[in-house]
Enzyme design. Structure first.
Site, short mmCIF file in Angstrom:
data_model
loop_
_atom_site.label_atom_id
_atom_site.label_comp_id
_atom_site.label_asym_id
_atom_site.label_seq_id
_atom_site.Cartn_x
_atom_site.Cartn_y
_atom_site.Cartn_z
N ASP A 1 -7.65 3.88 -4.04
CA ASP A 1 -6.73 2.99 -3.32
C ASP A 1 -6.29 1.88 -4.27
O ASP A 1 -7.02 0.94 -4.53
CB ASP A 1 -7.43 2.41 -2.10
CG ASP A 1 -6.50 1.62 -1.20
OD1 ASP A 1 -5.38 1.28 -1.64
OD2 ASP A 1 -6.90 1.33 -0.06
N HIS B 1 -2.35 1.34 7.08
CA HIS B 1 -2.66 1.26 5.65
C HIS B 1 -2.70 2.65 5.03
O HIS B 1 -3.32 3.57 5.56
CB HIS B 1 -4.01 0.56 5.44
CG HIS B 1 -4.41 0.51 4.00
ND1 HIS B 1 -3.70 -0.17 3.04
CD2 HIS B 1 -5.45 1.12 3.34
CE1 HIS B 1 -4.27 -0.01 1.87
NE2 HIS B 1 -5.33 0.76 2.01
N CYS C 1 0.79 -1.24 0.00
CA CYS C 1 0.00 0.00 0.00
C CYS C 1 0.82 1.28 0.00
O CYS C 1 0.52 2.21 -0.76
CB CYS C 1 -0.97 0.00 1.17
SG CYS C 1 -0.21 0.04 2.81
#
Length: 257
Positions: free
Chosen positions: A125, A110, A74
């Site tokens: 994302d 995250h 991420c």
């Protein structure tokens, strides 16, 4: 650490994700870039499993994900995507979110983004892996998004916004809480190095196609050479046979335990 977006080779990034369409900062561009990125750059944590840590300065991310034939997780994926979007004129905010997935109170580890386009805010994302977003979703209570066989919903839990995939809660964060480069450095260090982080123990690799999530568990491998070939041919990741030899017992352990 700073965001250093001027260090991005935008042309090389666009070539890496195969995008040759419009670049105006509109929702259609955002959606096209998001989809192209997710389908072109795999999710993976191999450097963390190999004990090498993960560098998230933009130069290191670019060397690995854009020119190095690798994927990332991420922090790498979304900081790269953010830099590209900002270079194209999008206004955005980088956030740290708390993973849910039924695991209790996990740290805010995250990385995710909210992006302004066409007078609305969108959750973007490209780096969750698992059942994460393939396309942006409107940052509005009850908003939904679909792509192929997948659907997502954005909900609320008090002051927190929660991303759902099917019946699962993926993560939650407060959109009004500012985060800085130093916050991402700390979160990334934990994810890539802490013995309590699943990313240092389990081989996690995934490639998203139009209608499937192809994972490393789907590979039938018995040797390091077969693992390296499978990662290259099916998952789009280039690693050496030496690295594959080191990863193989970790992958076998994950399959049996």
């Amino acid at each position: 650490m700073t965001w250093d977006i001027d260090k991005l080779d935008l042309e090389a990034y666009l070539a890496r994700i195969g995008h040759d369409g419009p670049l105006a900062p509109t929702y259609e561009t955002l959606r096209a870039l998001h989809l192209a990125h997710v389908r072109s750059i795999p999710f993976e944590n191999l450097d963390a499993v190999l004990g090498r840590g993960i560098a998230i300065d933009l130069g290191s991310i670019q060397d690995k994900l854009v020119t190095g034939g690798r994927g990332g997780y991420c922090h790498e994926q979304n900081l790269l995507f953010a830099a590209a979007l900002e270079r194209l004129g999008f206004a955005l905010t980088r956030h740290l979110a708390r993973i849910r997935l039924g695991r209790g109170h996990l740290p805010r580890s995250h990385a995710t983004l909210t992006v302004e386009a066409d007078g609305r805010t969108w959750l973007a994302d490209v780096g969750f892996g698992g059942e994460g977003l393939v396309v942006p979703i409107a940052f509005e209570d009850g908003a939904t998004a679909r792509s192929g066989p997948w659907e997502w919903r954005l909900g609320r839990d008090g002051d927190f916004r929660v991303l759902h995939a099917g019946s699962a809660e993926l993560y939650a964060f407060r959109p009004d809480e500012p985060h800085y480069p130093s916050d991402f450095e700390v979160a990334n260090f934990y994810v890539a190095n802490s013995p309590r982080s699943p990313f240092v123990h389990h081989v996690l690799v995934q490639r998203t196609t139009a209608d499937a999530r192809v994972r490393v568990e789907d590979l039938a491998v018995g040797t390091a050479a077969e693992l390296a070939e499978g990662l290259r041919e099916r998952l789009g990741i280039e690693i050496t046979e030496e690295d594959a030899r080191e990863l193989l017992p970790r992958l076998r352990a994950g399959r049996t335990g």
